[in-house]
Design an enzyme around this catalytic site. Structure first.
Site, PDB file in Angstrom:
ATOM      1  N   ASP A 119       0.808  -1.215   0.000  1.00 39.82           N
ATOM      2  CA  ASP A 119       0.000   0.000   0.000  1.00 39.82           C
ATOM      3  C   ASP A 119       0.844   1.269   0.000  1.00 39.82           C
ATOM      4  O   ASP A 119       0.484   2.261  -0.637  1.00 39.82           O
ATOM      5  CB  ASP A 119      -0.933   0.008   1.221  1.00 39.82           C
ATOM      6  N   THR A 132       0.541  -6.374   2.514  1.00 39.81           N
ATOM      7  CA  THR A 132      -0.281  -7.033   3.520  1.00 39.81           C
ATOM      8  C   THR A 132      -1.753  -6.699   3.326  1.00 39.81           C
ATOM      9  O   THR A 132      -2.610  -7.573   3.331  1.00 39.81           O
ATOM     10  CB  THR A 132       0.154  -6.603   4.934  1.00 39.81           C
ATOM     11  N   GLU A 185      -1.007   2.902   6.920  1.00 37.06           N
ATOM     12  CA  GLU A 185       0.316   3.204   7.485  1.00 37.06           C
ATOM     13  C   GLU A 185       0.179   4.267   8.569  1.00 37.06           C
ATOM     14  O   GLU A 185      -0.318   5.364   8.311  1.00 37.06           O
ATOM     15  CB  GLU A 185       1.258   3.698   6.393  1.00 37.06           C
TER      16      GLU A 185
END
Length: 313
Positions: free
Chosen positions: A67, A93, A293
């Site tokens: 990502d 992930t 994140e």
């Protein structure tokens, strides 16, 4: 027709040979375009490689990574108003944007086939100006930003477990995230309207609504509608959480599909809204996440939308 493919790839996620093999399965040798390869680095997760690829004449940027890599490439394409099309080889992930766009997961040749196809769509990109300890930073996002359980869960996730178990590692950290997330007051301003007071432990602002595991938090969040959808959660204790899950999974999930109703159900613990600009201030710092994140803690951020910012296959 694509004449120059630039593969921007994260070497920490895969080997170049794997990508070359997947591309070879998907490409038509009779009309084979030029292919160039651009590695990302820890210091530059994709913006610089995308800039250089565009300067070299690429008309299709294929990003291979997680990502963070996808977000960096999309950020430069949107910021530069580039004409190049984006393709995605999801190797992370979460693979959040890929999931929301139905890009094949765990199948490199199929993802390349998708990227080399004719079907493309323009999607929006969100922008957030967030106040961190180091100062104000500006970032793009393709899926969602926010504070609360989601950001805290990411911050609490064990990286070694994440590398072994994938997105299931987030489940392991959920209990700690719930314990660390408490309801706080905050001010929110939408589209220049008068600011209002809200309370919640979680605020998510989304361009797309689906997460890992097939979970859809914001079912009306579409990546090409020119608006942002947001969700405020304030559930505490078993009873309120049970009611929240019912609202999200049943009332705004299956029952809404059955009855074809337009409006989302909101409760005292679950609130929804839509806007093109959202400004938020918090009385104390909270962990903040961008597309999966966690980037630090913030007390203030502003989110806007750039409609039809990039084209994606």
């Amino acid at each position: 027709m694509t004449s120059h493919i630039a593969v921007v790839w994260n070497p920490s996620k895969t080997e170049k040979e794997t990508l070359e093999s997947g591309l070879a399965e998907a490409i038509d040798e009779a009309t084979a375009p030029t292919v160039t390869w651009w590695e990302t680095t820890k210091d530059d997760p994709g913006r610089g490689a995308t800039r250089d690829a565009l300067a070299a004449g690429a008309d299709l940027i294929v990003v291979a990574g997680g990502d963070g890599t996808v977000r960096a490439v999309a950020e430069h394409l949107a910021d530069a108003a580039a004409d190049a099309v984006l393709g995605i080889i999801p190797l992370g992930t979460g693979n959040l944007l890929a999931r929301n766009l139905d890009v094949p997961i765990n199948d490199v040749p199929a993802a390349f086939m998708r990227a080399l196809g004719d079907a493309e769509r323009a999607i929006d990109i969100g922008w957030v100006e967030v106040e961190l300890a180091e100062g104000v930073e500006r970032h793009a996002f393709a899926v969602m930003v926010g504070f609360g359980i989601d950001a805290q869960m990411i911050a609490e996730t064990d990286e070694d477990l994440k590398s072994k178990a994938g997105w299931l590692a987030y489940v392991e950290s959920l209990g700690r995230a719930l314990a660390a997330s408490e309801v706080v007051p905050f001010h929110i301003t939408t589209d220049g309207n008068p600011p209002r007071d809200e309370e919640g432990h979680t605020l998510l602002i989304a361009n797309c609504g689906s997460l890992q595991g097939g979970i859809t938090l914001l079912p009306d969040a579409l990546p090409d509608d020119g608006e942002l959808d947001y969700l405020v959660l304030s559930a505490e204790g078993f009873g309120e959480w049970a009611g929240t899950l019912k609202t999200m999974m049943w009332d705004n999930g299956l029952m809404r599909l059955i009855t074809k109703k337009d409006d989302l159900t909101s409760t005292d613990a679950v609130g929804h809204g839509r806007a093109k600009k959202i400004e938020v201030t918090l009385p104390e710092a909270r962990a903040f996440e961008i597309d999966g994140e966690e980037i630090g803690e913030t007390t203030s951020f502003t989110v806007t939308i750039q409609p039809a910012a990039i084209r994606v296959r």
